[in-house]
Design a protein around this motif. Sequence first.
Motif, mmCIF file in Angstrom:
data_model
loop_
_atom_site.group_PDB
_atom_site.id
_atom_site.type_symbol
_atom_site.label_atom_id
_atom_site.label_comp_id
_atom_site.label_asym_id
_atom_site.label_seq_id
_atom_site.Cartn_x
_atom_site.Cartn_y
_atom_site.Cartn_z
ATOM 1 N N TYR A 244 -4.272 16.270 -1.935
ATOM 2 C CA TYR A 244 -5.016 17.306 -1.229
ATOM 3 C C TYR A 244 -4.271 17.632 0.061
ATOM 4 O O TYR A 244 -4.365 16.920 1.064
ATOM 5 C CB TYR A 244 -6.442 16.820 -0.960
ATOM 6 N N ALA A 245 -3.495 18.732 -0.010
ATOM 7 C CA ALA A 245 -2.568 19.066 1.071
ATOM 8 C C ALA A 245 -3.225 19.243 2.452
ATOM 9 O O ALA A 245 -2.707 18.728 3.443
ATOM 10 C CB ALA A 245 -1.759 20.291 0.690
ATOM 11 N N PRO A 246 -4.375 19.974 2.541
ATOM 12 C CA PRO A 246 -4.932 20.210 3.883
ATOM 13 C C PRO A 246 -5.159 18.940 4.693
ATOM 14 O O PRO A 246 -5.110 18.958 5.915
ATOM 15 C CB PRO A 246 -6.270 20.912 3.595
ATOM 16 N N ARG A 247 -5.439 17.845 4.007
ATOM 17 C CA ARG A 247 -5.670 16.603 4.752
ATOM 18 C C ARG A 247 -4.595 15.551 4.484
ATOM 19 O O ARG A 247 -4.742 14.409 4.907
ATOM 20 C CB ARG A 247 -7.038 16.014 4.378
ATOM 21 N N GLN A 248 -3.565 15.963 3.739
ATOM 22 C CA GLN A 248 -2.483 15.015 3.410
ATOM 23 C C GLN A 248 -3.040 13.736 2.786
ATOM 24 O O GLN A 248 -2.608 12.638 3.083
ATOM 25 C CB GLN A 248 -1.682 14.672 4.677
ATOM 26 N N GLN A 249 -4.034 13.935 1.927
ATOM 27 C CA GLN A 249 -4.672 12.770 1.310
ATOM 28 C C GLN A 249 -4.548 12.828 -0.209
ATOM 29 O O GLN A 249 -4.379 13.909 -0.777
ATOM 30 C CB GLN A 249 -6.163 12.737 1.652
ATOM 31 N N THR A 250 -4.631 11.679 -0.831
ATOM 32 C CA THR A 250 -4.769 11.651 -2.283
ATOM 33 C C THR A 250 -6.184 11.208 -2.619
ATOM 34 O O THR A 250 -6.774 10.373 -1.920
ATOM 35 C CB THR A 250 -3.772 10.684 -2.958
ATOM 36 N N TYR A 251 -6.711 11.821 -3.649
ATOM 37 C CA TYR A 251 -8.016 11.430 -4.168
ATOM 38 C C TYR A 251 -7.788 10.746 -5.512
ATOM 39 O O TYR A 251 -7.165 11.327 -6.397
ATOM 40 C CB TYR A 251 -8.901 12.657 -4.415
ATOM 41 N N SER A 252 -8.298 9.550 -5.662
ATOM 42 C CA SER A 252 -8.217 8.860 -6.952
ATOM 43 C C SER A 252 -9.608 8.768 -7.553
ATOM 44 O O SER A 252 -10.560 8.338 -6.896
ATOM 45 C CB SER A 252 -7.662 7.441 -6.789
ATOM 46 N N PHE A 253 -9.708 9.201 -8.794
ATOM 47 C CA PHE A 253 -10.968 9.132 -9.534
ATOM 48 C C PHE A 253 -10.813 7.997 -10.538
ATOM 49 O O PHE A 253 -10.055 8.123 -11.494
ATOM 50 C CB PHE A 253 -11.234 10.465 -10.247
ATOM 51 N N LEU A 254 -11.489 6.908 -10.302
ATOM 52 C CA LEU A 254 -11.310 5.721 -11.136
ATOM 53 C C LEU A 254 -12.480 5.550 -12.105
ATOM 54 O O LEU A 254 -13.636 5.675 -11.716
ATOM 55 C CB LEU A 254 -11.226 4.456 -10.279
ATOM 56 N N THR A 255 -12.134 5.273 -13.348
ATOM 57 C CA THR A 255 -13.148 4.889 -14.325
ATOM 58 C C THR A 255 -12.789 3.502 -14.821
ATOM 59 O O THR A 255 -11.693 3.290 -15.342
ATOM 60 C CB THR A 255 -13.173 5.884 -15.503
ATOM 61 N N LEU A 256 -13.694 2.565 -14.613
ATOM 62 C CA LEU A 256 -13.418 1.188 -14.992
ATOM 63 C C LEU A 256 -14.144 0.854 -16.284
ATOM 64 O O LEU A 256 -15.296 1.242 -16.476
ATOM 65 C CB LEU A 256 -13.852 0.223 -13.884
ATOM 66 N N GLU A 257 -13.422 0.151 -17.135
ATOM 67 C CA GLU A 257 -14.022 -0.235 -18.408
ATOM 68 C C GLU A 257 -13.936 -1.750 -18.547
ATOM 69 O O GLU A 257 -12.862 -2.335 -18.346
ATOM 70 C CB GLU A 257 -13.280 0.444 -19.551
ATOM 71 N N ALA A 258 -15.054 -2.356 -18.862
ATOM 72 C CA ALA A 258 -15.079 -3.812 -18.960
ATOM 73 C C ALA A 258 -14.340 -4.264 -20.203
ATOM 74 O O ALA A 258 -14.527 -3.717 -21.282
ATOM 75 C CB ALA A 258 -16.519 -4.298 -18.994
ATOM 76 N N LEU A 259 -13.479 -5.256 -20.019
ATOM 77 C CA LEU A 259 -12.760 -5.830 -21.154
ATOM 78 C C LEU A 259 -13.619 -6.933 -21.746
ATOM 79 O O LEU A 259 -13.256 -8.096 -21.744
ATOM 80 C CB LEU A 259 -11.412 -6.404 -20.694
ATOM 81 N N GLY A 260 -14.785 -6.533 -22.250
ATOM 82 C CA GLY A 260 -15.709 -7.513 -22.809
ATOM 83 C C GLY A 260 -15.350 -7.832 -24.237
ATOM 84 O O GLY A 260 -14.273 -7.500 -24.694
ATOM 85 N N PRO A 261 -16.281 -8.458 -24.962
ATOM 86 C CA PRO A 261 -16.063 -8.795 -26.367
ATOM 87 C C PRO A 261 -15.731 -7.557 -27.199
ATOM 88 O O PRO A 261 -14.921 -7.622 -28.106
ATOM 89 C CB PRO A 261 -17.402 -9.386 -26.812
#
Length: 292
Positions: A244-261
């Motif tokens: 995001y150039a105006p604020r010189q920031q990166t936005y990360s959208f994380l989706t976590l998935e459980a490594l369950g059974p």
Amino acid sequence: MEENTAILRARRFLQAHNVTSAPVDVTVLAQAEGFEVKFKELPEGEAGSTLERRGKRYILVNEQDPPMRQRFTILHEIAHHVLGLPSVHGQASEPHDSVLTTSIKRPTEEVACDAFASECLVPLAVIKPLIEGQPFGVQTVAELARRFGASQHCVASQFIKASEDCVAFVVAEQGRIKLAFPSPALRAAGVHLLRGTSVPHGCAAETALSAEDGAVRTAESEGSDWSHSDAAERFSVYEEASFYAPRQQTYSFLTLEALGPAQAAEGASSADEDDELLPELTGELTWKPRKR
Ligand SMILES: [Zn+2]
């Protein structure tokens, strides 16, 4: 005033004004509270203020700001009035379109007013049904931002609050994690995200930062790359990131998935798929592995 109190007051305010859909008409809300909105030339960095003149009350908004920002500013000024909190605007405390970026340094009154404004601009009750079944990613958030007339930052933070999935929004500046905002489900799972450290090596935010072109990058990583909590080790992470150039920031959208059974079984079945090729190659195996 606590942020949560401000959010509850915002919900009551929306109810009182019958706001049930997006985009919220901020000018009508201002008028209902007795303000006339005026777009003015204001000093750079000043988003807005309120003014009383000859018995009339005005909300002044910086005419140079983008419309989404102006909408947030108007709600922030309404918040000062509704919450009865005096304005402590200064160079470092001008209204911000997210409680996330500035809650550390900003005076509590301003943080409360930002929280009120965010909840009014992207009401949780309105966004919740809209995100059902939607992935937490750049495209979804961009579409919602248009729909709500709010910044992606503001939408992402409200999305996180409303989501029932293990998702998180991470803002980094020059590759350093400035804010990390986990969803309630991720909190409940005991995953505390790292802040103040560099983004994980090889993550999408890192690529997005070096490219600086605003294109969406994706990457997969481990939960332990983003968190030192023990619980993080049982998660894999899918990340979408943009610069995001105006604020010189990166936005990360994380989706976590459980490594369950379930995941373990999936791993086993993909191994079986490889095995499935064996009969043709060797002619020795005749059984068909059962797929899930
Ligand atoms: Zn303020």
